[in-house]
Enzyme design. Structure first.
Site, PDB file in Angstrom:
ATOM      1  N   ASN A   1      -4.765  12.652  -0.754  1.00 55.50           N
ATOM      2  CA  ASN A   1      -6.171  12.905  -1.107  1.00 55.50           C
ATOM      3  C   ASN A   1      -6.682  14.182  -0.448  1.00 55.50           C
ATOM      4  O   ASN A   1      -7.365  14.977  -1.080  1.00 55.50           O
ATOM      5  CB  ASN A   1      -7.056  11.722  -0.687  1.00 55.50           C
TER       6      ASN A   1
ATOM      7  N   ASP B   1      -6.746   9.719  -7.477  1.00 53.69           N
ATOM      8  CA  ASP B   1      -7.093   8.655  -8.428  1.00 53.69           C
ATOM      9  C   ASP B   1      -6.045   8.530  -9.521  1.00 53.69           C
ATOM     10  O   ASP B   1      -5.650   7.428  -9.903  1.00 53.69           O
ATOM     11  CB  ASP B   1      -8.469   8.928  -9.071  1.00 53.69           C
TER      12      ASP B   1
ATOM     13  N   ASP C   1      -5.895   2.327  -1.488  1.00 49.58           N
ATOM     14  CA  ASP C   1      -4.517   2.436  -2.002  1.00 49.58           C
ATOM     15  C   ASP C   1      -3.753   1.129  -1.801  1.00 49.58           C
ATOM     16  O   ASP C   1      -2.530   1.121  -1.766  1.00 49.58           O
ATOM     17  CB  ASP C   1      -3.795   3.590  -1.295  1.00 49.58           C
TER      18      ASP C   1
ATOM     19  N   ASP D   1       0.824  -1.205   0.000  1.00 46.78           N
ATOM     20  CA  ASP D   1       0.000   0.000   0.000  1.00 46.78           C
ATOM     21  C   ASP D   1       0.855   1.250   0.000  1.00 46.78           C
ATOM     22  O   ASP D   1       2.018   1.235   0.380  1.00 46.78           O
ATOM     23  CB  ASP D   1      -1.101  -0.003   1.076  1.00 46.78           C
TER      24      ASP D   1
END
Length: 185
Positions: free
Chosen positions: A82, A91, A117, A74
């Protein structure tokens, strides 16, 4: 032989039904595929991952317990990205990272977007030393790259990753995922 009007009508009717059935089958297939694919990264999603890993584990059990690696990854502190740059940038970064990770894997390996993620790779016929080398390479390649978040602004990302191997670290999907997550660094 010439067809009567009745024959032609019957053929048209049969064709219409056949074409409708064919269309339904194709729509069903597309929908089923979409249900297993993450639209953002175009990678298999968690459902696709579970289906594929179950199949691979079953194969390994049949073919004299051949090894298989599961690599869990991850992106570090992704929530901050974000929050700071917005979800559409987030994204875009996820899609970029997916591309970078994909290039580090062999043709036969399967990269999936597990959630948010998190990515998980399935590596058939991979020993733990191979998996360790891939984890190291993936971490390095992500950390060496700069990703664009807006014009003129590039950022670096960190990647946490760990792996587990069948059958040594576990024999079920859950055991392998848990072990890979536990080994994450």
């Amino acid at each position: 032989t010439s067809y009567s009007t009745e024959h032609v009508r019957l053929l048209e009717s049969v064709c219409q039904h056949a074409s409708s059935a064919l269309n339904n089958a194709l729509t069903y297939e597309k929908t089923r595929e979409k249900a297993l694919i993450d639209p953002l990264t175009e990678l298999p999603n968690a459902r696709g991952f579970y289906m594929m890993l179950e199949q691979r584990i079953a194969e390994c059990q049949r073919v004299n317990r051949e090894s298989l690696a599961v690599v869990s990854m991850d992106i570090d502190d992704f929530k901050i990205i974000n929050d700071k740059y917005g979800h559409s940038i987030g994204d875009r970064l996820l899609a970029s990272v997916a591309g970078v990770l994909r290039r580090e894997l062999r043709q036969m390996d399967i990269l999936t977007r597990y959630a948010g993620d998190e990515f998980v790779a399935i590596m058939p016929m991979a020993s733990s030393s191979m998996a360790a080398a891939v984890v190291e390479r993936m971490r390095n390649v992500v950390e060496e790259q700069l990703f664009s978040v807006r014009t003129g602004t590039m950022i670096g990302l960190g990647l946490s990753a760990g792996y587990a191997c069948f059958p040594d670290d576990g024999e079920t999907t859950e055991e392998l995922l848990t072990a890979a997550a536990r080994n994450m660094q």
